[in-house]
Motif scaffolding. Sequence first.
Motif, PDB file in Angstrom:
ATOM      1  N   TYR A 958       0.851  -1.182   0.000  1.00  0.00           N
ATOM      2  CA  TYR A 958       0.000   0.000   0.000  1.00  0.00           C
ATOM      3  C   TYR A 958       0.894   1.241   0.000  1.00  0.00           C
ATOM      4  O   TYR A 958       2.003   1.223   0.554  1.00  0.00           O
ATOM      5  N   PRO A 959       0.466   2.318  -0.635  1.00  0.00           N
ATOM      6  CA  PRO A 959       1.255   3.550  -0.666  1.00  0.00           C
ATOM      7  C   PRO A 959       1.063   4.345   0.620  1.00  0.00           C
ATOM      8  O   PRO A 959      -0.038   4.780   0.937  1.00  0.00           O
ATOM      9  N   GLU A 960       2.149   4.533   1.352  1.00  0.00           N
ATOM     10  CA  GLU A 960       2.054   5.255   2.619  1.00  0.00           C
ATOM     11  C   GLU A 960       1.550   6.681   2.425  1.00  0.00           C
ATOM     12  O   GLU A 960       0.848   7.222   3.274  1.00  0.00           O
ATOM     13  N   ASP A 961       1.921   7.293   1.263  1.00  0.00           N
ATOM     14  CA  ASP A 961       1.521   8.686   1.049  1.00  0.00           C
ATOM     15  C   ASP A 961       0.036   8.822   0.751  1.00  0.00           C
ATOM     16  O   ASP A 961      -0.475   9.941   0.659  1.00  0.00           O
ATOM     17  N   GLU A 962      -0.682   7.724   0.604  1.00  0.00           N
ATOM     18  CA  GLU A 962      -2.130   7.759   0.498  1.00  0.00           C
ATOM     19  C   GLU A 962      -2.785   7.285   1.788  1.00  0.00           C
ATOM     20  O   GLU A 962      -3.769   7.879   2.258  1.00  0.00           O
ATOM     21  N   VAL A 963      -2.237   6.220   2.380  1.00  0.00           N
ATOM     22  CA  VAL A 963      -2.846   5.642   3.573  1.00  0.00           C
ATOM     23  C   VAL A 963      -2.806   6.626   4.739  1.00  0.00           C
ATOM     24  O   VAL A 963      -3.801   6.807   5.451  1.00  0.00           O
ATOM     25  N   LEU A 964      -1.669   7.290   4.949  1.00  0.00           N
ATOM     26  CA  LEU A 964      -1.541   8.200   6.087  1.00  0.00           C
ATOM     27  C   LEU A 964      -2.551   9.350   6.035  1.00  0.00           C
ATOM     28  O   LEU A 964      -3.277   9.584   7.010  1.00  0.00           O
ATOM     29  N   PRO A 965      -2.635  10.105   4.923  1.00  0.00           N
ATOM     30  CA  PRO A 965      -3.623  11.190   4.922  1.00  0.00           C
ATOM     31  C   PRO A 965      -5.067  10.700   4.993  1.00  0.00           C
ATOM     32  O   PRO A 965      -5.923  11.397   5.536  1.00  0.00           O
ATOM     33  N   VAL A 966      -5.349   9.512   4.470  1.00  0.00           N
ATOM     34  CA  VAL A 966      -6.708   8.980   4.581  1.00  0.00           C
ATOM     35  C   VAL A 966      -7.049   8.699   6.044  1.00  0.00           C
ATOM     36  O   VAL A 966      -8.153   9.006   6.511  1.00  0.00           O
ATOM     37  N   LEU A 967      -6.092   8.136   6.791  1.00  0.00           N
ATOM     38  CA  LEU A 967      -6.332   7.896   8.212  1.00  0.00           C
ATOM     39  C   LEU A 967      -6.533   9.206   8.971  1.00  0.00           C
ATOM     40  O   LEU A 967      -7.407   9.317   9.837  1.00  0.00           O
ATOM     41  N   LYS A 968      -5.742  10.214   8.628  1.00  0.00           N
ATOM     42  CA  LYS A 968      -5.885  11.504   9.317  1.00  0.00           C
ATOM     43  C   LYS A 968      -7.233  12.148   8.990  1.00  0.00           C
ATOM     44  O   LYS A 968      -7.868  12.766   9.855  1.00  0.00           O
ATOM     45  N   LEU A 969      -7.655  11.999   7.744  1.00  0.00           N
ATOM     46  CA  LEU A 969      -8.975  12.510   7.373  1.00  0.00           C
ATOM     47  C   LEU A 969     -10.057  11.816   8.183  1.00  0.00           C
ATOM     48  O   LEU A 969     -11.026  12.450   8.634  1.00  0.00           O
ATOM     49  N   ALA A 970      -9.916  10.519   8.393  1.00  0.00           N
ATOM     50  CA  ALA A 970     -10.900   9.779   9.185  1.00  0.00           C
ATOM     51  C   ALA A 970     -10.985  10.319  10.602  1.00  0.00           C
ATOM     52  O   ALA A 970     -12.070  10.438  11.174  1.00  0.00           O
ATOM     53  N   LEU A 971      -9.834  10.672  11.189  1.00  0.00           N
ATOM     54  CA  LEU A 971      -9.838  11.206  12.547  1.00  0.00           C
ATOM     55  C   LEU A 971     -10.485  12.580  12.603  1.00  0.00           C
ATOM     56  O   LEU A 971     -11.137  12.932  13.600  1.00  0.00           O
ATOM     57  N   VAL A 972     -10.298  13.372  11.544  1.00  0.00           N
ATOM     58  CA  VAL A 972     -10.978  14.666  11.492  1.00  0.00           C
ATOM     59  C   VAL A 972     -12.492  14.448  11.396  1.00  0.00           C
ATOM     60  O   VAL A 972     -13.277  15.152  12.033  1.00  0.00           O
ATOM     61  N   CYS A 973     -12.916  13.466  10.590  1.00  0.00           N
ATOM     62  CA  CYS A 973     -14.348  13.187  10.439  1.00  0.00           C
ATOM     63  C   CYS A 973     -14.971  12.691  11.735  1.00  0.00           C
ATOM     64  O   CYS A 973     -16.176  12.874  11.953  1.00  0.00           O
ATOM     65  N   THR A 974     -14.182  12.043  12.594  1.00  0.00           N
ATOM     66  CA  THR A 974     -14.718  11.507  13.852  1.00  0.00           C
ATOM     67  C   THR A 974     -14.460  12.449  15.019  1.00  0.00           C
ATOM     68  O   THR A 974     -14.428  12.013  16.173  1.00  0.00           O
TER      69      THR A 974
END
Length: 1005
Positions: A958-974
Motif C-alpha cells: 500500500y502507498p504510505e503517502d495515500e494511507v496516512l492522509p486517509v487515516l488523518k482525514l478519518a480522525l478529522v471526520c470523527t
Amino acid sequence: MTVMMMMMIAFLHLLLFSLISVCSGNSPQLNDDVLGLIVFKSDLHDPFSYLESWNEDDNSPCSWNFIQCNQATGRVSHVSLDGLGLSGKIAGKGLQKLQSLKVLSLSGNNFTGTISPELALIPTLQTLNLSHNSLSGRIPTSFTSITSLRFLDVSDNFLSGPIPDDFFQPNSVSGLRFLSLSKNSFEGPVPSTLSRCTSLNYLNLSDNHFSGNLIFFGGIWLLTRLRTLDLSHNSFSGPVPRGVSAIHNLKVLDLQENRFSGSIPYDIGLCPHLNRLDFSDNLFTGSLPPTLNRLNSLTFLSLSNNVFAGDLPQWIGNMSSLRHLDLSSNGFTGVLPSSMGDMKSLVHLSLGDNKVTGNIPESLFDLGLGQIDLSKNEFIGAIPSGSSKLFETLQFLDLSRNKLTGNIPEEIGLFSKLMHLNLSWNNLQSRIPPELGFFQNLSVLDLRNTALYGSIPGDICDSGSLGILQLDGNSLTGPIPQDIGNCSSLYLLSLSHNNLNGSIPKSISMLEKLKILKLEFNKLSGEIPQELGKLENLLAVNISYNRLTGRLPGGSIFQNLDQSALEGNLGICSPLLKGPCKMNVPKPLVLNPYAYGNQMDGHNKHSSRISRNFGHHKFLSVSAIVAISAAIVIAVGVIVISLVNVSVRRRLRFIDNALESMCSSSSRSGSLTMGKLILFDCNAASSSPDWTTLTSPPESLLNKANEIGVGIFGAVYKASLGMGGKERVVDVAIKKLVTSNIIQYPQDFDREVRILGKARHPNLIALKGYYWTPQLQLLVSEYAPNGNLQSRLHQRPPINSSSTHHGQRQLQPPLSWATRFKIVLGTAKGLAHLHHSCRPPIIHYNIKPSNILLDENFNPKISDFGLARLLKKLDKHVMSSRFQRALGYVAPELACQSLRVNEKCDIYGFGVLILELVTGRRPVEYGEDNVVILSEHVRVLLEQGNLLECVDPSMEEYPEDEVLPVLKLALVCTSQIPSSRPSMAEVVQILQVIKTPIPQRMEIF
C-alpha cells in the motif's frame, strides 16, 4: 280562468326553452367540459390551491384559471398547468370529454403512475407536454394514432422499456414536428418506423439507454426536415454512416457521450445551416475532415475526449463564426495555426491535453476570448502579453504543464475580469508581478513549479476575492507578508518548498475560511502564533522542515498533527518529536494528555479533579495521568457497552422472530388486500403474474432461502424479475419493510418512495419500485452481486461453493488498497450527493459497512438511504435501532440531543467506516479485560507517531503517502465536535487530492 292560466304558463315554458336553445345551443357540450375537468381534478392533489376557481356548479370553465376556450365555439382548447406542484394520477377518462382540446401541458409537476392511453381519444389534440414529472411504465402506442398530434414531450420521467418497432404508425405520425423522449430509461434500438415522421423538426432521445449501430438504421437520415437531432448520453456504438448531409435544415447535431467510433462522416460539412456540433466523449479516430471548413454558420464545436490525431489543420482558423471550440483530450500534434487569430467571434478555446507544440501565436491573444485552456501540451516560448480587447473579456486562463519560458507579462494585471489563472509547471523564471493584486475577481492563482524568485507581493490579496493561492516549488525568498490577512476569502494557502524566512504572521489567523495551510520546506523561524488555534475550519496543516520553535497553538487542527507535519524543525514542543523543546520565555512545560485527541467536557473535568486532589502532595507524570484516565474510561465503557449488548441481543431475537412469523403467516394467509407492483425505471411487465393478480407475492420470494440480509427496516431478499418478456431476467433486491411505524396511507407512501427513487447517483443503490398493501410493503431496488462491505471486509466469503483447496473452500482474497480507496471515494461521492444535491438534504442516519453494497466491479453503492422518510415518527424507532445496531458508528451528539441532528452525524459514521477499511478491524472490539474503541486506538497511535502500525496486515502493499492522509482525514471526520467535521463535499475534494499522482498531488497532510 284556470285553463287560460295553464295555457299561458305552458307558452312561457316553451318560449323560455326556445330562447335557451337559440342562445345556448352548446350547453350540453359545455357541461361535458366542466364534468371532464372536475373528474380530472378529483384525482389530483393541489397543495397550493391553484385550481380553487374550478367549480362544478359553473356552466362553463372558460373563466377558470389556466383554461382557454375557443371564442367561436366556447369549447375548452387549452389546459396549461405547468409548474403548479400538482401530484396524483392523470385521469384520461375526464380529459377525453374535452373533444375540442388542442393543448394539454402538465409539465413540471409530480404526476405519478402510467400514462393513460385514453388521452389518445382526444381527437383534436395537437400539443401534449407531460415532461418533468414522475410518470412510469411504457409510453402508450396509441399516442402515435392521434393524427392531429404535432408536439409530444414526455422527457424527464421514469418511463422505460424498448420502443416497439411499429410504434410510429403509417398515415398518423406524418404531421408530428416535435418529439422528446429524453431523460428517461428507454432502451434498445431506435424504431425503424421513426422514418415515417417526415415532418419532424426536433428529435431528442438523449439521456436514455438506447443502443445499437446507426448503420443498421439509416432511417434517421430520411428525416430531411430535422433541425435538431440529439442522441447524446446513450449507448449507441459503431461508426456514424454517411448520409447526414441529406438533412439540409439541420442546425443542432449532438452525439455526446456514446460509443461511436471511426471517423467523422465526410459529408458532415454539407449541412449549411449547422450551428452546433458536439461529438465529445466518444471513440472517434482519424483526422478532422476538411469539409468542416464549409460550416459557415457553426458557432459551437466540441470534439473533446476522443482519439483524434494528426496536426491541427490550418483551415481551422477560417471557421470565423465559431464561438466555442473544444478539442481537448485528444492526440492532436503540430503547431497552433496562426490563422486562429482570425476567429474574431471565438469566446471559449480549449486545446488542453494534446501534443501541440511551438509558440502561442500572439494573434490569439488579440481576440476577445473569455476562456483559454492550452494546458498539458508542449508549447514553448513566452506568454503573449495580450491586447486591450482581451483585457476586458478574459476570465479563465490555463497554460499549465507546458514548456513556456520568460517573464510573466506585466500586462497580466490588466485582465480586469480574470477569475482563474494557472501558469504552473512551466519554466518562467520570473518574479511575481505586483499587478496580480489588482485583480478584483481572481479566485484561483496557481503558480506552482514555475521557477519564480523574489518575494511575495504584499498586495497580492488586495481584491479580497482570492480563494486558492498556490506558490509551491519555487525559489521565493523573504517573509510571508503581513498583508496575507487581507485574503479574507482564502481557503487554500500553499507556499511549501520555497526559501521563505521570518516568522509565521499572526494575520493568518484572520483567514476564517482557511481549510488547508502548507508551509513545509522553508526557512520559517520563531514560534507559531497561538492565534492560529482560532481557525475552526482548518482541516490540514503542514509546517515540517522549517526552523520553528515553541508550543503548538491550542485547539483546531494543531493538536492532532502527526509527526510528518511537524518534523524537521528546531524545537517544536510536542510529545511526537524527540528533539529539544525551545521556548522563547522560560517556564515549566505542562502537557495536557487530552490535548492530542478528541476531548469531551467530562474528560477535562476529570483531569481537573485529579490535579486538585494531588496537586499539594505529589506530581503525576503524563503517562500516569493517561493510565489513570484510560482505566476509568475503559471501566465505564465496559459497563455501558455490556448493557447495550444485552439490549442488542434482545432486539435481534425479537426482530428475527417477528420477521419469521410475518413471512410464514403471509404465506399461509390469503387475507391480504390485493396489491400491485409499481416499477419506476424498469419495464412494467413482470415475469411473475403473481405480483399483480394474487393477493400476496409468491411464497418463493420471501422465504429464508432467498434472504440475503436483515436491517433496521426489515429483511432483504434476492429475486428475479422478467423485463420485457421471459428472455430477459434481472436480479433485484426486495426489502420487506417492518410494518411498525411505517406510513400506512398509500398516497403518502407512494410520494415518499418516488422522492427516494429520484435520488440517482452511480454510488447509490437505485430504487426501482415498490409493492404496497395495508399489511405488506416491499421496496424493489438494484441488486449488488458482490454483497456488502461488512461481509467482504470481515468474513471473506468463499469464491464459490465448489472451489476447494485440499478439501477446503477457497476464500476471497483480501481487499487491495486500490479497491479500498475506491470504496472510500465512491461512498463519499454518494453521501455528498445526498447531502448537497437533494433538496431537502437526505441524511442517512446509519452509515456502516453493511449498508455499503458492492457491484460487480467493487464500486460502492449506498443502500437504505432516506428510509426514515417512510416513518410516521422518527424518534423512538430509528434512534433506538440505530444505537443498538450501529454501535461504534454513532456520532456522540446523538446521545446528548434527541433529534436535533444534521448531516454531520453521517460524516462521523463515514469516518469510522474509513478507519475500519484501512485497519481491517471492527469499530468496537471486546477483549477479556478491556474494550478497544477503534477511533481512540488510532488516535493514540497518531500521537505516538506509529500510525502505520494500525494498517490491515492483510494488505501486503500500500502507498504510505495515500494511507496516512486517509487515516488523518478519518480522525478529522470523527471529531467529537460536529462543527469541526468537514462537509462531504470537502471530504470528496480532499480524497481526490490525495489520489492525484505525484508530482501533481498537493501534499495536504
